[in-house]
Design an enzyme around this catalytic site. Structure first.
Site, PDB file in Angstrom:
ATOM      1  N   SER A   1      18.249  60.382  10.930  1.00 42.52           N
ATOM      2  CA  SER A   1      19.288  60.982  11.756  1.00 42.52           C
ATOM      3  C   SER A   1      18.674  61.716  12.952  1.00 42.52           C
ATOM      4  O   SER A   1      17.570  62.261  12.854  1.00 42.52           O
ATOM      5  CB  SER A   1      20.096  61.972  10.909  1.00 42.52           C
ATOM      6  OG  SER A   1      21.296  62.313  11.557  1.00 42.52           O
ATOM      7  N   PRO A   2      19.362  61.738  14.089  1.00 38.96           N
ATOM      8  CA  PRO A   2      18.861  62.518  15.239  1.00 38.96           C
ATOM      9  C   PRO A   2      18.707  63.980  14.870  1.00 38.96           C
ATOM     10  O   PRO A   2      19.642  64.595  14.336  1.00 38.96           O
ATOM     11  CB  PRO A   2      19.957  62.328  16.291  1.00 38.96           C
ATOM     12  CG  PRO A   2      20.682  61.084  15.890  1.00 38.96           C
ATOM     13  CD  PRO A   2      20.631  61.050  14.397  1.00 38.96           C
TER      14      PRO A   2
ATOM     15  N   GLN B   1      19.342  58.711  21.465  1.00 37.13           N
ATOM     16  CA  GLN B   1      20.647  59.359  21.554  1.00 37.13           C
ATOM     17  C   GLN B   1      20.707  60.120  22.877  1.00 37.13           C
ATOM     18  O   GLN B   1      19.925  61.035  23.101  1.00 37.13           O
ATOM     19  CB  GLN B   1      20.866  60.323  20.387  1.00 37.13           C
ATOM     20  CG  GLN B   1      22.262  60.938  20.366  1.00 37.13           C
ATOM     21  CD  GLN B   1      22.389  62.036  19.324  1.00 37.13           C
ATOM     22  OE1 GLN B   1      21.806  63.099  19.473  1.00 37.13           O
ATOM     23  NE2 GLN B   1      23.154  61.768  18.271  1.00 37.13           N
TER      24      GLN B   1
ATOM     25  N   TYR C   1      28.952  69.380  22.337  1.00 35.40           N
ATOM     26  CA  TYR C   1      28.249  69.179  23.600  1.00 35.40           C
ATOM     27  C   TYR C   1      29.234  68.604  24.627  1.00 35.40           C
ATOM     28  O   TYR C   1      30.422  68.467  24.362  1.00 35.40           O
ATOM     29  CB  TYR C   1      27.016  68.305  23.378  1.00 35.40           C
ATOM     30  CG  TYR C   1      26.016  68.962  22.432  1.00 35.40           C
ATOM     31  CD1 TYR C   1      25.495  70.217  22.728  1.00 35.40           C
ATOM     32  CD2 TYR C   1      25.630  68.353  21.250  1.00 35.40           C
ATOM     33  CE1 TYR C   1      24.602  70.848  21.865  1.00 35.40           C
ATOM     34  CE2 TYR C   1      24.741  68.972  20.378  1.00 35.40           C
ATOM     35  CZ  TYR C   1      24.232  70.220  20.687  1.00 35.40           C
ATOM     36  OH  TYR C   1      23.368  70.855  19.836  1.00 35.40           O
TER      37      TYR C   1
ATOM     38  N   ARG D   1      28.333  58.822  18.478  1.00 38.31           N
ATOM     39  CA  ARG D   1      28.474  59.864  17.449  1.00 38.31           C
ATOM     40  C   ARG D   1      29.649  60.750  17.814  1.00 38.31           C
ATOM     41  O   ARG D   1      29.764  61.218  18.950  1.00 38.31           O
ATOM     42  CB  ARG D   1      27.206  60.707  17.318  1.00 38.31           C
ATOM     43  CG  ARG D   1      27.390  61.903  16.378  1.00 38.31           C
ATOM     44  CD  ARG D   1      26.096  62.591  15.996  1.00 38.31           C
ATOM     45  NE  ARG D   1      25.446  61.899  14.880  1.00 38.31           N
ATOM     46  CZ  ARG D   1      24.522  62.456  14.100  1.00 38.31           C
ATOM     47  NH1 ARG D   1      24.126  63.701  14.295  1.00 38.31           N
ATOM     48  NH2 ARG D   1      23.971  61.777  13.111  1.00 38.31           N
TER      49      ARG D   1
ATOM     50  N   GLY E   1      18.803  63.393   7.575  1.00 31.64           N
ATOM     51  CA  GLY E   1      17.982  64.241   8.416  1.00 31.64           C
ATOM     52  C   GLY E   1      16.965  65.026   7.623  1.00 31.64           C
ATOM     53  O   GLY E   1      15.774  64.700   7.594  1.00 31.64           O
ATOM     54  N   ARG E   2      17.436  66.075   6.945  1.00 27.09           N
ATOM     55  CA  ARG E   2      16.508  66.970   6.231  1.00 27.09           C
ATOM     56  C   ARG E   2      15.634  66.250   5.210  1.00 27.09           C
ATOM     57  O   ARG E   2      14.451  66.604   5.061  1.00 27.09           O
ATOM     58  CB  ARG E   2      17.296  68.111   5.573  1.00 27.09           C
ATOM     59  CG  ARG E   2      17.846  69.116   6.586  1.00 27.09           C
ATOM     60  CD  ARG E   2      18.614  70.236   5.896  1.00 27.09           C
ATOM     61  NE  ARG E   2      19.071  71.246   6.836  1.00 27.09           N
ATOM     62  CZ  ARG E   2      20.205  71.191   7.503  1.00 27.09           C
ATOM     63  NH1 ARG E   2      21.014  70.145   7.340  1.00 27.09           N
ATOM     64  NH2 ARG E   2      20.551  72.140   8.338  1.00 27.09           N
TER      65      ARG E   2
END
Length: 773
Positions: free
Chosen positions: A419-420, A498, A579, A627, A720-721
């Protein structure tokens, strides 16, 4: 100690029995407004875990339950006349009246004062006269209402109507049956609570006491609009029961259904901020509810009683005991409620899955709560799980996560996405050695697709001074170094970029210095859809003019052109997390009155213009994804329904997949965190829009990935993590599953590490500390 218990359901009665057994000198009184034989519902299901707790706490009750329980292992799923059976599940049930009778007998034998057909005094009165007041007065708890300002209850009413009925024969398995009617889809949940019918096959016959007829609980459920369209709102109870028996006539073998003060109702989820007030404590449905589709109401109430009794025994006084009880039970209940919510919502949205292949539909149903997983189901019923995998298209010995997936001209070797994740480690927007090692390591680690962090399209579009960019040739050259490494050193791995603009969330400190906190110096001006700061103390952005919108759109296209030349395989447009582009989509952050604000279509206009401009310069054979934040987790914000339309719009404009995240749009959000908590949004978009989706959000195990892919809830899983914890997460997932194939090929220099290293011996004989005798 004097104990008053309000409510004579299983939780209240069991608490009374335990407290009296553990403290014979205690004065325990139970008030029950109904007569001893009066109760709602029919059968009660308890898990082996709960029964184990009962066995240790009160063997007398356990032995009585054992004599009456009906046990079975199978679940049948019937849809469009096709039945699929899955075994190994292990249920136990008995009649609710019988359960209450057992608890009545136990309470009387211990000396509990049972007061039937008696309204309990007001909780204030009881609180003054007794040392402890246990409110086990159900989902409509008057005690909870009396102290609502302290308990802080939140009650959510859901979308389906259901009615609790019974049939005078025993199903030979837990049965889910789907009826597709002219009015909409309806479902039956049924399970036996008395011995099976005489003609049941002996190899799978549930064990339990025999009587003349046997009996099963039957719950009929459907969405509110289906219930009304079918005319149930105009029928009395008798007419409703007859109609249900006719609709599910095949499942019921032509037999009638019967009522026990049954009525159509909607399920309500009860959550309380606090469970105790002074010496008054909530227990069971008064404190919490969990949907009947995971059979947890009585289970939770009994477990509450066990925990409360234990805490009162272990703690020196009532206040500390109640605090310990709440601390112990709240996390357990919250986990159960998350599973129940997932199950409930699955049935609310059942119509989405009707066209799935038969076995995949059955697998989807069985894993709906996320408590039963692919690996768990394989242990329970390997034959069924292997059949689902074959239907899905898994080659022999290949877990679902290691099957390939094609997006436009790009074929991913497996379903795992890194994941970004913003690293905040660039200088002047240029990725350096850190980014090469970070992204290169994860590509070597086996993921099918490795995504960059949000790469900013302009200097002013950065989140922090440490963010990367693609607004200069120097930055593009540095990215080319990363993509070349991935393509040459990790063959088969794809790398995606991304692209995004920070909008009103820019000009902030590095994450570890103060996430979303404004820079102490060197700030740059912010722009956004509307002049609204992200939170108190944040910089107020300027509202973008038409000319500035054009400039930003050109910044995105220039960055996309550089990304193509830099060798990226996939481009994702970041329209999530508050964003810039996300700020246009949400009604909480877009207050414009021009052509770019107001209606959902107008709020979509600028993000779609950017998407179209980027798609025009991005190579035709390379995929583009988007996304989105599928919900703002805030009142008045983007909803799941809105997200479907947002995804539909991007898909119509050529998006190859939707990457479905949630939240981070407004600071006052209240996310409902939990394992895989964002996947239902991806699931809904996938089935309603018909576009591939990437699920993200607390997906942490390869078992979860396999489960989500095989159930058809997502096409790809972004983690991600877990990839921060273990860069080789995907290869290790393959090793742990015994998979060796093209979906997770170890790089040649790493092949010697393809097996888990040996550890210290743990299977040595244990020392004999005592002799039997």
């Amino acid at each position: 100690m004097r104990v008053a218990i309000i409510g004579g359901g299983p939780g209240g009665l069991y608490a009374a029995a335990l407290l009296k057994r553990l403290g014979p000198s205690r004065d325990v009184t139970v008030w029950e407004r109904n007569a001893p034989e009066e109760t709602f519902g029919f059968g009660v299901v308890l898990s082996d875990e709960t029964l184990g707790g009962i066995e240790h706490a009160d063997p007398v009750v356990y032995e009585a339950l054992q004599r009456d329980f009906v046990r079975w292992d199978d679940i049948d799923i019937v849809r469009r006349g096709v039945q699929h059976r899955s075994g190994g599940h292990g249920f136990a049930a008995l009649g609710r009246r019988r359960l209450l009778a057992i608890l009545h007998d136990r309470c009387r034998s211990l000396g509990v004062d049972l007061r039937f057909s008696a309204e309990a005094p007001h909780p204030d009165t009881l609180s003054a006269e007794y040392d402890l007041v246990i409110a086990a007065d159900g989902v409509n708890s008057a005690t909870r209402a009396a102290f609502a300002d302290v308990f802080g209850p939140r009650v959510t009413t859901h979308r389906c109507r259901y009615i609790w009925l019974a049939a005078d024969f025993a199903f030979d398995a837990f049965r889910f049956e789907i009826a597709e009617t002219e009015h909409g889809v309806m479902q039956l949940h049924g399970y036996p609570y008395a011995h099976p019918s005489p003609d049941h096959h002996p190899s799978t016959r549930p064990s339990g006491p025999r009587n003349q007829s046997g009996a099963s609980t039957v719950i009929v459920e459907m969405r509110e609009e289906v219930w009304r369209a079918a005319g149930f709102d105009e029928l009395d109870t008798h007419e409703s029961i007859e109609r249900c028996a006719k609709i599910f006539g095949e499942a019921l073998r032509g037999r009638p259904l019967r009522s026990n003060n049954s009525a159509w109702t909607t399920f309500r989820t009860v959550v309380n901020d606090r469970w105790s007030h002074g010496n008054v404590v909530l227990l069971g449905d008064a404190a919490h509810t969990a949907h009947f589709s995971i059979g947890s109401g009585t289970k939770l109430a009994v477990e509450d009683a066990l925990a409360l009794a234990a805490c009162l025994r272990e703690q020196p006084d009532v206040p500390r005991a109640l605090a310990a009880y709440e601390e112990e039970r709240k996390p357990v209940v919250a986990s159960t409620q998350r599973a129940a919510r997932a199950s409930l919502e699955w049935f609310e949205n059942l119509g989405l899955y009707l066209d799935q292949p038969p076995r995949r539909f059955a697998f989807n149903l069985l894993t709906r709560s996320r408590r039963v997983t692919h690996d768990n189901l394989r242990l329970r019923d390997a034959r069924f799980t292997e059949a689902v995998e074959r239907e899905f298209g898994c080659p022999p010995g290949t877990p679902p996560m290691f099957t390939p997936f094609r997006l436009r001209g790009l074929t991913l070797r497996n379903r795992v996405v890194v994941s970004p994740m913003d690293m905040y480690s660039a200088t002047d927007g240029v990725p350096g050695d850190f980014h090469l090692v970070h992204l290169g390591a994860r590509a070597l680690g086996g993921a099918g697709l490795v995504m960059t962090e949000m790469v900013c399209v302009s200097e002013e579009g950065r989140i922090t001074p440490g963010c990367t960019g693609l607004y200069s040739g120097r930055q593009a050259e540095a990215w080319r170094r990363v993509t070349d490494f991935v393509h040459t050193q990790a063959p088969g791995a794809a790398i995606g970029v991304q692209l995004g603009h920070s909008g009103r969330k820019g000009s902030t400190k590095l994450m570890w210095e103060g996430m979303d906190e404004p820079l102490p110096r060197g700030n740059w001006p912010l722009v956004a859809a509307s002049p609204l700061p992200y939170k108190a103390g944040s910089q107020t952005p300027r509202q973008l003019t038409r000319a500035q919108l054009t400039d930003i759109r050109e910044q995105f296209t220039a960055a996309a052109w550089r990304a193509a030349r830099a060798g990226f395989d996939l481009l994702e447009l970041h329209c999530a997390h508050g964003y810039l582009l996300s700020g246009f989509l949400s009604p909480l952050t877009n207050r414009r009155t021009d052509a770019y604000g107001g209606s959902p279509e107008r709020r979509l206009r600028f993000p779609l213009e950017v998407f179209d401009a980027v798609r025009a310069v991005w190579p035709a054979e390379r995929p583009m994804t988007v996304r989105i934040s599928a919900t703002d987790w805030a009142e008045g914000g983007t909803t799941a329904e809105d997200a479907v339309e947002i995804a539909r719009a991007f898909a119509a404009h050529g998006a190859d997949a939707i990457d479905v995240s949630t939240g981070q749009v407004v600071a006052e959000e209240r996310p409902e965190f939990g394992r895989s908590y964002q996947t239902p949004f991806a699931d809904r978009i996938r089935h309603e829009v018909g576009v591939p989706v990437i699920a993200v959000g607390a997906i942490s195990s390869w078992d979860d990935v396999n489960s989500l892919i095989l159930a058809g809830r997502t096409d790809l899983c972004a983690l991600g993590r877990p990839h921060l914890y273990d860069p080789h997460w995907t290869l290790h997932a393959a090793s742990e599953q015994g998979y060796e194939g093209p979906g997770a090929a170890w790089p040649a220099p790493y092949r010697a590490g393809g097996r888990r290293p040996q550890t210290g011996r743990t299977d040595a004989p244990k020392p004999r500390l005592t002799l039997g005798g």
